[in-house]
Design an enzyme around this catalytic site. Structure first.
Site, PDB file in Angstrom:
ATOM      1  N   HIS A  34       0.875  -1.190   0.000  1.00 23.15           N
ATOM      2  CA  HIS A  34       0.000   0.000   0.000  1.00 23.15           C
ATOM      3  C   HIS A  34       0.911   1.239   0.000  1.00 23.15           C
ATOM      4  O   HIS A  34       1.763   1.369  -0.869  1.00 23.15           O
ATOM      5  CB  HIS A  34      -0.924  -0.117   1.223  1.00 23.15           C
ATOM      6  N   HIS A  94      -2.342  -1.984  -9.654  1.00 26.72           N
ATOM      7  CA  HIS A  94      -3.377  -1.465  -8.740  1.00 26.72           C
ATOM      8  C   HIS A  94      -4.572  -2.402  -8.732  1.00 26.72           C
ATOM      9  O   HIS A  94      -4.899  -2.987  -9.770  1.00 26.72           O
ATOM     10  CB  HIS A  94      -3.827  -0.059  -9.174  1.00 26.72           C
ATOM     11  N   ASP A 135       2.075   5.987  -6.242  1.00 23.65           N
ATOM     12  CA  ASP A 135       3.337   6.058  -5.507  1.00 23.65           C
ATOM     13  C   ASP A 135       4.555   6.277  -6.400  1.00 23.65           C
ATOM     14  O   ASP A 135       5.573   6.784  -5.935  1.00 23.65           O
ATOM     15  CB  ASP A 135       3.532   4.768  -4.697  1.00 23.65           C
TER      16      ASP A 135
HETATM   17  N1  ACO Z   1       5.007  -5.870 -10.650  1.00 26.32           N
HETATM   18  C1  ACO Z   1       4.956  -7.039 -11.366  1.00 26.32           C
HETATM   19  N2  ACO Z   1       3.837  -7.789 -11.486  1.00 26.32           N
HETATM   20  C2  ACO Z   1       2.744  -7.324 -10.878  1.00 26.32           C
HETATM   21  C3  ACO Z   1       2.718  -6.126 -10.153  1.00 26.32           C
HETATM   22  C4  ACO Z   1       3.924  -5.380 -10.051  1.00 26.32           C
HETATM   23  N3  ACO Z   1       3.982  -4.243  -9.368  1.00 26.32           N
HETATM   24  N4  ACO Z   1       1.477  -5.922  -9.644  1.00 26.32           N
HETATM   25  C5  ACO Z   1       0.738  -6.965 -10.048  1.00 26.32           C
HETATM   26  N5  ACO Z   1       1.497  -7.814 -10.801  1.00 26.32           N
HETATM   27  C6  ACO Z   1       1.060  -9.049 -11.438  1.00 26.32           C
HETATM   28  C7  ACO Z   1       1.052 -10.206 -10.437  1.00 26.32           C
HETATM   29  O1  ACO Z   1       2.280 -10.874 -10.420  1.00 26.32           O
HETATM   30  C8  ACO Z   1      -0.073 -11.060 -10.982  1.00 26.32           C
HETATM   31  O2  ACO Z   1       0.409 -11.821 -12.056  1.00 26.32           O
HETATM   32  P1  ACO Z   1      -0.145 -13.333 -12.313  1.00 26.32           P
HETATM   33  O3  ACO Z   1      -1.628 -13.174 -12.542  1.00 26.32           O
HETATM   34  O4  ACO Z   1       0.612 -13.789 -13.502  1.00 26.32           O
HETATM   35  O5  ACO Z   1       0.150 -14.082 -11.056  1.00 26.32           O
HETATM   36  C9  ACO Z   1      -1.061 -10.042 -11.530  1.00 26.32           C
HETATM   37  O6  ACO Z   1      -0.296  -8.881 -11.840  1.00 26.32           O
HETATM   38  C10 ACO Z   1      -2.159  -9.658 -10.539  1.00 26.32           C
HETATM   39  O7  ACO Z   1      -1.544  -9.375  -9.295  1.00 26.32           O
HETATM   40  P2  ACO Z   1      -2.301  -9.402  -7.898  1.00 26.32           P
HETATM   41  O8  ACO Z   1      -1.317  -9.410  -6.804  1.00 26.32           O
HETATM   42  O9  ACO Z   1      -3.348 -10.474  -7.895  1.00 26.32           O
HETATM   43  O10 ACO Z   1      -3.063  -8.014  -7.967  1.00 26.32           O
HETATM   44  P3  ACO Z   1      -3.673  -7.246  -6.735  1.00 26.32           P
HETATM   45  O11 ACO Z   1      -4.834  -6.512  -7.230  1.00 26.32           O
HETATM   46  O12 ACO Z   1      -3.882  -8.163  -5.595  1.00 26.32           O
HETATM   47  O13 ACO Z   1      -2.444  -6.299  -6.353  1.00 26.32           O
HETATM   48  C11 ACO Z   1      -1.087  -4.535  -5.807  1.00 26.32           C
HETATM   49  C12 ACO Z   1      -2.449  -4.954  -6.356  1.00 26.32           C
HETATM   50  C13 ACO Z   1      -0.885  -5.130  -4.426  1.00 26.32           C
HETATM   51  C14 ACO Z   1      -1.048  -3.025  -5.706  1.00 26.32           C
HETATM   52  C15 ACO Z   1       0.021  -5.016  -6.767  1.00 26.32           C
HETATM   53  O14 ACO Z   1      -0.145  -4.451  -8.040  1.00 26.32           O
HETATM   54  C16 ACO Z   1       1.399  -4.753  -6.237  1.00 26.32           C
HETATM   55  O15 ACO Z   1       1.932  -5.550  -5.437  1.00 26.32           O
HETATM   56  N6  ACO Z   1       2.071  -3.619  -6.650  1.00 26.32           N
HETATM   57  C17 ACO Z   1       3.365  -3.259  -6.129  1.00 26.32           C
HETATM   58  C18 ACO Z   1       3.216  -2.537  -4.791  1.00 26.32           C
HETATM   59  C19 ACO Z   1       2.628  -1.160  -4.957  1.00 26.32           C
HETATM   60  O16 ACO Z   1       3.057  -0.368  -5.777  1.00 26.32           O
HETATM   61  N7  ACO Z   1       1.651  -0.844  -4.126  1.00 26.32           N
HETATM   62  C20 ACO Z   1       0.987   0.452  -4.103  1.00 26.32           C
HETATM   63  C21 ACO Z   1      -0.387   0.394  -4.671  1.00 26.32           C
HETATM   64  S1  ACO Z   1      -1.127   2.009  -4.707  1.00 26.32           S
HETATM   65  C22 ACO Z   1      -1.478   2.307  -3.092  1.00 26.32           C
HETATM   66  O17 ACO Z   1      -1.832   1.427  -2.357  1.00 26.32           O
HETATM   67  C23 ACO Z   1      -1.329   3.626  -2.561  1.00 26.32           C
END
Ligand code: ACO
Length: 370
Positions: free
Chosen positions: A223, A262, A319
């Site tokens: 987050h 996201h 972010d």
């Molecule tokens: N880098 C690489 N791959 C990613 C990323 C990323 N940042 N985010 C998602 N993916 C991929 C996952 O590996 C997954 O791939 P798969 O289906 O082949 O397994 C797919 O996209 C879906 O990912 P989930 O984790 O199921 O998506 P979710 O909606 O749960 O996650 C999250 C959202 C947690 C924000 C995720 O995108 C992430 O971890 N991002 C990096 C951390 C980040 O920047 N967080 C800030 C978010 S904005 C905020 O909260 C203020």
């Protein structure tokens, strides 16, 4: 009971649990509105006015903003006891941890400690908004063995924060950028930290306790903590030419690229679009393209590898370019998440008040499995 067929939505993805008048997101078109106003159209306002809009539901008129800003400025100082608490903190922690401790202590010192009425909560909320920048700046300066800088009532919320942090008045563009960052960080529907504040408020616990839930939840790297992680990634990459290889390594090791992806946006986050333009502007003004170029190379590589080749909607989130802007504003990684919280606190307050106004205890279920 254990045999009952129930649908489980892991991570509560796409589950609607309440109605809100505070903000709305269109994750497909990439639109974010606060109280029905597109965020693009709110950037000409001050953070004070936007926080008023979120909490009171209307853009303040001249009289209202003048009284509200006056109160915010009046409340900026922190008492000696709170400064003493900051001196006792472990200096290896993030400013976010110090902020969480201070909010807890602040609850004891607040003159409205036992007043959980709407008016009492408005007074407490205003004090929280006012004091967050002062706490973060004071902790940073104490940790670095520097004199604390007293707030300047002639400066805006954002400009005053940079002044208290760095000890010199920011330039015009710097002031514009930090104010915009606070506005863009202020509110985002039922994000995880906001949800946690509403869960706490739904037990009829007090405002400060709900804010502490928000802080504790925002801190996590999935987050708001992603902002610090992005800053650390920029440092680690350090030159634009290394960005591509860094991202390729992350992807081949199945690691996340922080600041991307996201839960709700399946397109470019509208906040990131604005921050990207602002990051470009400050890079040009400071004649220092390095951080912006590293960011662009990261984005281009993620776009090529994940969006184009694998069809995943992984775009920069709020972010990513905020972290780039912080680098130009001399905000260190240890401060990054707490600076996010300075903006977000007004959204949390708006949601806590909305929860109190039409409360039902938030209590979902879990299916027992052997
Ligand atoms: N880098 C690489 N791959 C990613 C990323 C990323 N940042 N985010 C998602 N993916 C991929 C996952 O590996 C997954 O791939 P798969 O289906 O082949 O397994 C797919 O996209 C879906 O990912 P989930 O984790 O199921 O998506 P979710 O909606 O749960 O996650 C999250 C959202 C947690 C924000 C995720 O995108 C992430 O971890 N991002 C990096 C951390 C980040 O920047 N967080 C800030 C978010 S904005 C905020 O909260 C203020």
């Amino acid at each position: 009971m254990g045999d009952r067929v129930v649908e489980i939505k892991k991570g509560l993805e796409d589950v609607f649990v309440l109605e809100t008048k505070i903000s709305s997101i269109d994750g497909i078109k990439g639109i974010l509105e606060y109280r029905g106003f597109n965020i693009h159209d709110l950037l000409h306002l001050s953070y004070d006015a936007v926080s008023y809009l979120l909490i009171h539901g209307k853009i303040p008129d001249e009289k209202e903003i003048s009284a509200y800003s006056h109160q915010l400025k009046k409340d900026r100082g922190i008492p000696e006891e709170m400064i003493r608490v900051l001196h006792t903190c472990n200096f290896n922690i993030e400013a976010m941890d110090a902020l969480r401790t201070e909010v807890s202590y602040m609850a004891h010192c607040d003159p409205d400690m036992n007043d959980n009425s709407y008016d009492g909560n408005i007074r407490k909320g205003t004090r929280l908004i006012s004091k967050f920048p002062t706490i973060v700046a004071a902790f940073h300066r104490i940790r670095n063995n520097q004199e604390i800088v007293a707030p300047d009532p002639h400066l805006s919320h954002g400009a005053n924060f940079l002044y208290m942090l760095r000890g010199t008045r920011p330039g015009e563009l710097e002031a514009e950028l930090i104010e915009a960052d606070f506005i863009l960080s202020a509110e985002h529907e039922l994000n995880t930290s906001t949800f946690s504040t509403r869960v706490t408020a739904s037990t009829l616990s007090d405002l400060h306790s709900a804010i502490i839930s928000g802080l504790s939840t925002l801190k996590g790297p999935l987050h708001g903590g992603a902002r610090m992680a992005v800053m650390e990634m920029l440092d680690e990459i350090s030159v634009p030419e290394h960005a591509e290889e860094h991202v390729l390594n992350l992807i081949s090791n199945k690691q996340r690229v922080m600041g991307f992806g996201h839960r709700v946006y399946k397109t470019y986050d509208p906040r990131a679009k604005i921050s990207k333009e602002l990051a470009k502007k400050i890079a040009e003004e400071k004649h220092e393209q390095k951080w912006y170029e590293i960011a662009q190379n990261i984005e281009n590589t993620v776009n090529r590898e994940l969006v184009e080749k694998r069809g995943k909607p992984i775009y920069p989130n709020v972010d990513f370019y905020a972290a780039v802007i912080y680098r130009y504003l001399e905000i260190t990684p240890q401060l990054a998440t707490s600076v996010f919280a300075i903006g977000r606190v007004s959204g949390w307050i708006a949601h806590i008040l909305e929860q109190y106004a039409d409360n039902r205890l938030i209590r979902p279920r879990a299916k027992f499995v052997r």
